[in-house]
Design a protein around this motif. Structure first.
Motif, PDB file in Angstrom:
ATOM      1  N   HIS A 115       4.954   7.609   6.400  1.00 49.69           N
ATOM      2  CA  HIS A 115       3.707   6.869   6.267  1.00 49.69           C
ATOM      3  C   HIS A 115       3.550   5.723   7.261  1.00 49.69           C
ATOM      4  O   HIS A 115       4.513   5.074   7.616  1.00 49.69           O
ATOM      5  N   ARG A 138      -7.027  -6.453  -6.280  1.00 54.81           N
ATOM      6  CA  ARG A 138      -8.209  -5.701  -5.861  1.00 54.81           C
ATOM      7  C   ARG A 138      -7.860  -4.251  -5.506  1.00 54.81           C
ATOM      8  O   ARG A 138      -8.724  -3.434  -5.214  1.00 54.81           O
ATOM      9  N   ARG A 139      -6.581  -3.917  -5.504  1.00 56.23           N
ATOM     10  CA  ARG A 139      -6.176  -2.563  -5.092  1.00 56.23           C
ATOM     11  C   ARG A 139      -6.432  -1.557  -6.201  1.00 56.23           C
ATOM     12  O   ARG A 139      -6.537  -1.918  -7.366  1.00 56.23           O
ATOM     13  N   ASP A 140      -6.549  -0.288  -5.818  1.00 58.85           N
ATOM     14  CA  ASP A 140      -7.078   0.690  -6.774  1.00 58.85           C
ATOM     15  C   ASP A 140      -6.123   1.074  -7.899  1.00 58.85           C
ATOM     16  O   ASP A 140      -6.471   0.991  -9.074  1.00 58.85           O
ATOM     17  N   ASN A 183      -0.343   1.768  -5.873  1.00 54.25           N
ATOM     18  CA  ASN A 183      -0.779   1.289  -4.559  1.00 54.25           C
ATOM     19  C   ASN A 183      -0.834  -0.234  -4.497  1.00 54.25           C
ATOM     20  O   ASN A 183      -1.287  -0.802  -3.503  1.00 54.25           O
ATOM     21  N   ARG A 241      -7.549  12.908  -5.605  1.00 54.94           N
ATOM     22  CA  ARG A 241      -6.836  13.270  -4.373  1.00 54.94           C
ATOM     23  C   ARG A 241      -5.341  12.983  -4.497  1.00 54.94           C
ATOM     24  O   ARG A 241      -4.491  13.787  -4.118  1.00 54.94           O
ATOM     25  N   PHE A 242      -4.994  11.827  -5.094  1.00 54.37           N
ATOM     26  CA  PHE A 242      -3.567  11.516  -5.268  1.00 54.37           C
ATOM     27  C   PHE A 242      -2.917  12.493  -6.242  1.00 54.37           C
ATOM     28  O   PHE A 242      -1.739  12.823  -6.099  1.00 54.37           O
ATOM     29  N   GLY A 286       0.793  -1.238   0.000  1.00 54.74           N
ATOM     30  CA  GLY A 286       0.000   0.000   0.000  1.00 54.74           C
ATOM     31  C   GLY A 286       0.820   1.279   0.000  1.00 54.74           C
ATOM     32  O   GLY A 286       1.925   1.349  -0.529  1.00 54.74           O
ATOM     33  N   GLY A 287       0.241   2.288   0.633  1.00 50.72           N
ATOM     34  CA  GLY A 287       0.800   3.640   0.598  1.00 50.72           C
ATOM     35  C   GLY A 287       2.232   3.732   1.095  1.00 50.72           C
ATOM     36  O   GLY A 287       3.011   4.543   0.596  1.00 50.72           O
ATOM     37  N   LYS A 292      -8.362  15.844   2.135  1.00 50.37           N
ATOM     38  CA  LYS A 292      -6.980  15.538   1.755  1.00 50.37           C
ATOM     39  C   LYS A 292      -6.531  16.422   0.601  1.00 50.37           C
ATOM     40  O   LYS A 292      -5.350  16.741   0.471  1.00 50.37           O
ATOM     41  N   ARG A 330       4.545   2.645  -1.698  1.00 52.53           N
ATOM     42  CA  ARG A 330       4.510   3.710  -2.710  1.00 52.53           C
ATOM     43  C   ARG A 330       5.374   4.893  -2.271  1.00 52.53           C
ATOM     44  O   ARG A 330       6.238   5.358  -3.012  1.00 52.53           O
ATOM     45  N   ASP A 382       1.769  -0.667   6.467  1.00 57.25           N
ATOM     46  CA  ASP A 382       0.790  -1.749   6.500  1.00 57.25           C
ATOM     47  C   ASP A 382       1.429  -3.052   6.056  1.00 57.25           C
ATOM     48  O   ASP A 382       2.243  -3.075   5.143  1.00 57.25           O
ATOM     49  N   ARG A 442     -13.083   5.359  -5.639  1.00 56.71           N
ATOM     50  CA  ARG A 442     -11.758   5.293  -6.266  1.00 56.71           C
ATOM     51  C   ARG A 442     -11.506   6.475  -7.196  1.00 56.71           C
ATOM     52  O   ARG A 442     -10.373   6.934  -7.333  1.00 56.71           O
ATOM     53  N   ASP A 488     -16.474   0.517  -7.270  1.00 53.40           N
ATOM     54  CA  ASP A 488     -16.326   1.410  -6.117  1.00 53.40           C
ATOM     55  C   ASP A 488     -16.051   2.822  -6.626  1.00 53.40           C
ATOM     56  O   ASP A 488     -14.953   3.135  -7.077  1.00 53.40           O
ATOM     57  N   ARG A 500     -18.087   0.088  -1.871  1.00 48.45           N
ATOM     58  CA  ARG A 500     -17.235  -0.996  -1.426  1.00 48.45           C
ATOM     59  C   ARG A 500     -18.066  -2.004  -0.672  1.00 48.45           C
ATOM     60  O   ARG A 500     -18.941  -1.653   0.092  1.00 48.45           O
ATOM     61  N   ARG A 539     -10.367   9.197  -5.135  1.00 48.94           N
ATOM     62  CA  ARG A 539      -9.011   8.903  -4.663  1.00 48.94           C
ATOM     63  C   ARG A 539      -7.987   9.254  -5.752  1.00 48.94           C
ATOM     64  O   ARG A 539      -6.923   9.780  -5.456  1.00 48.94           O
TER      65      ARG A 539
HETATM   66  P1  ATP Z   1      -2.826   7.388   2.447  1.00 56.20           P
HETATM   67  O1  ATP Z   1      -2.848   6.544   3.672  1.00 56.20           O
HETATM   68  O2  ATP Z   1      -1.628   8.227   2.296  1.00 56.20           O
HETATM   69  O3  ATP Z   1      -4.073   8.174   2.282  1.00 56.20           O
HETATM   70  P2  ATP Z   1      -2.901   4.885   1.095  1.00 56.20           P
HETATM   71  O4  ATP Z   1      -2.515   4.477  -0.308  1.00 56.20           O
HETATM   72  O5  ATP Z   1      -2.200   4.199   2.212  1.00 56.20           O
HETATM   73  O6  ATP Z   1      -2.752   6.446   1.165  1.00 56.20           O
HETATM   74  P3  ATP Z   1      -5.309   3.958   2.306  1.00 56.20           P
HETATM   75  O7  ATP Z   1      -6.690   4.505   2.181  1.00 56.20           O
HETATM   76  O8  ATP Z   1      -4.632   3.998   3.604  1.00 56.20           O
HETATM   77  O9  ATP Z   1      -4.445   4.690   1.192  1.00 56.20           O
HETATM   78  O10 ATP Z   1      -5.392   2.455   1.768  1.00 56.20           O
HETATM   79  C1  ATP Z   1      -4.310   1.554   1.829  1.00 56.20           C
HETATM   80  C2  ATP Z   1      -4.252   0.738   0.555  1.00 56.20           C
HETATM   81  O11 ATP Z   1      -5.479   0.015   0.393  1.00 56.20           O
HETATM   82  C3  ATP Z   1      -4.088   1.552  -0.711  1.00 56.20           C
HETATM   83  O12 ATP Z   1      -2.738   1.832  -0.986  1.00 56.20           O
HETATM   84  C4  ATP Z   1      -4.698   0.633  -1.732  1.00 56.20           C
HETATM   85  O13 ATP Z   1      -3.806  -0.398  -2.092  1.00 56.20           O
HETATM   86  C5  ATP Z   1      -5.854  -0.018  -0.973  1.00 56.20           C
HETATM   87  N1  ATP Z   1      -7.133   0.719  -1.108  1.00 56.20           N
HETATM   88  C6  ATP Z   1      -7.610   1.671  -0.306  1.00 56.20           C
HETATM   89  N2  ATP Z   1      -8.820   2.091  -0.691  1.00 56.20           N
HETATM   90  C7  ATP Z   1      -9.134   1.371  -1.790  1.00 56.20           C
HETATM   91  C8  ATP Z   1     -10.270   1.310  -2.649  1.00 56.20           C
HETATM   92  N3  ATP Z   1     -11.313   2.125  -2.472  1.00 56.20           N
HETATM   93  N4  ATP Z   1     -10.243   0.418  -3.659  1.00 56.20           N
HETATM   94  C9  ATP Z   1      -9.171  -0.385  -3.844  1.00 56.20           C
HETATM   95  N5  ATP Z   1      -8.098  -0.375  -3.082  1.00 56.20           N
HETATM   96  C10 ATP Z   1      -8.049   0.489  -2.044  1.00 56.20           C
END
Ligand code: ATP
Ligand code: MG
Length: 391
Positions: free
Chosen positions: A39, A110-112, A116, A163-164, A26-27, A201, A30, A42, A157, A154, A94, A160
């Motif tokens: 950060h 499944r990640r966005d 990420n 936002r990114f 995840g984040g 954000k 990245r 996770d 996304r 979802d 979701r 998101r």
């Molecule tokens: P930050 O914490 O800086 O906002 P992040 O990438 O860690 O950014 P989180 O919302 O903490 O975002 O989510 C952690 C991870 O979970 C993301 O990096 C992504 O892989 C996954 N994720 C979060 N939300 C979604 C979503 N709506 N659909 C798919 N994957 C998601």
């Protein structure tokens, strides 16, 4: 933050020793690849939540239905989430139910966004199945898989992605962007609180104007309260570290209509801040009086000042003067007045009345304006000769 990584690594090793797979995801991955370490880290694992709990001594169930267990053994709290795929999507939201799986590949799928969906193991080997590293190098936000399907599943996304773009300065890849345009109206299915969290954000990001531009270009702005597209250029100089400032500015641009921010279900604390800033900004046109410097918090006045600057009406004094003016007020709080209601009643012959409140307000103003000194004799003089005489 180094400690976080060390602690997470310890957690990963421990899961591996117990025969499971575990990785950073995840984040955090990245941002590490971007050279940023700020950060929360996770961890994802093939172990089921119950299995995670048997491996560690101290855990907290913080989201067990989503497969997340907080591990406290390693000094720093580390979130450990079981590999999973999302269950059925209903109404573009979701799913509540998730399905645990044993394969990392399924979990990453499944990640966005590709950026990420990168994992890293304890030996710092990268597992990048979707070209996330290349997209990070090229500063691109790209959906994992078919963007249209992913946004249909979802709708959040899409927001998101925007936002990114504001947080990282990345651009949204063409096919991903056109899928947002196609599905933008489905943002209406997402809970307002979750929309608000993403907008916040954007407000506090390094590039809020980029976020506003993406909101408008993607068509999302047309489906969000706040007429964002109508005031695009007004956001050019906007910059803040405080989310409430973004909400206040949005209300301000909407002619101070609070019902617009009301629809984002903001907290009372934020709503109060908005009201104070809007009041203070209104009074700024005629110039702030000592009572205004006394009444409003520094942050409120500074924000009202910024609004003037952002809309091309820079005040004729410097922003630094606000705190200077506040610090040089004769008193900082009502309690510092050297008289109180009892004194006035005594001077009035022992009887209170509706005049009392007026007297207290009046004396406060006179003291703040420097017209009456803050000591009992002077105030008594003023009360008897000016206040009572003129009634
Ligand atoms: P930050 O914490 O800086 O906002 P992040 O990438 O860690 O950014 P989180 O919302 O903490 O975002 O989510 C952690 C991870 O979970 C993301 O990096 C992504 O892989 C996954 N994720 C979060 N939300 C979604 C979503 N709506 N659909 C798919 N994957 C998601
Ligand atoms: Mg995160």
């Amino acid at each position: 933050m180094k400690q976080h990584w060390q602690a997470a690594k310890q957690v990963i090793r421990k899961l591996e020793e117990a025969g499971f797979e575990a990785v950073f995801v995840g984040g955090a991955v990245r941002d590490a690849l971007l050279g940023r370490l700020g950060h929360d880290v996770d961890v994802a694992t093939s172990a089921l939540p119950e299995e995670v709990k048997t491996v560690f001594g101290k855990t907290v169930d913080i989201g067990i239905e989503h497969g997340t267990v907080l591990v406290l053994d390693a000094g720093e709290p580390i979130e450990v989430t079981t590999y999973r795929t999302d269950g059925e999507y209903v109404d573009h939201r979701r799913p509540d139910g998730v399905v645990f799986v044993r394969s990392l590949e399924e979990d990453l799928k499944r990640r966005d966004f590709t950026m990420n969906a990168i994992a890293m193991d304890a030996d710092e080997r990268i597992i990048d199945l979707y070209g996330g590293r290349e997209d990070i190098a090229n500063q691109i936000i790209r959906a994992v898989g078919n963007p249209s399907e992913r946004f249909a599943e979802d709708a959040l996304r899409m927001l998101r992605a925007v936002r990114f773009s504001a947080q990282l300065g990345f651009s949204i890849e063409a096919a991903t962007l056109s899928a947002v345009k196609e599905h933008a109206h489905e943002i209406a299915f997402v809970a307002r609180e979750r929309i608000a969290a993403e907008l916040e954000k954007i407000w506090v990001s390094p590039l809020p104007k980029t976020g506003i531009d993406s909101l408008i270009e993607s068509g999302l702005a047309d489906h969000l309260p706040g007429n964002i597209a109508a005031h695009q250029e007004k956001w050019t100089s906007f910059q803040t570290e405080k989310a409430a400032v973004g909400w206040a500015y949005l209300s301000f641009l909407n002619g101070e209509q609070l019902d617009i921010v009301q629809s984002y279900r903001l907290s009372n604390k934020i709503k109060d801040f908005i009201k104070y800033v809007l009041d203070a900004h209104k009074k700024l046109e005629a110039g702030w009086l000592p009572l205004d410097y006394f009444t409003y918090e520094l942050k409120v006045l500074e924000t009202a000042y910024d609004f003037a600057v952002w809309t091309g009406n820079t005040p004729s004094f410097r922003k630094e003067e606000i705190s200077f003016k506040q610090d040089s007020l004769p008193i900082q709080a009502k309690q510092e007045l050297s008289v109180n209601g009892h004194d006035f009643i005594e001077w009035h012959g022992g009887k209170g009345g509706p005049w009392l409140k007026e007297a207290v307000e009046n004396v406060l103003q006179h003291v703040l304006n420097g017209e009456v000194q803050n000591n009992k004799e002077q105030i008594r003089d003023w009360f008897i000769h000016d206040f009572l005489n003129k009634r």
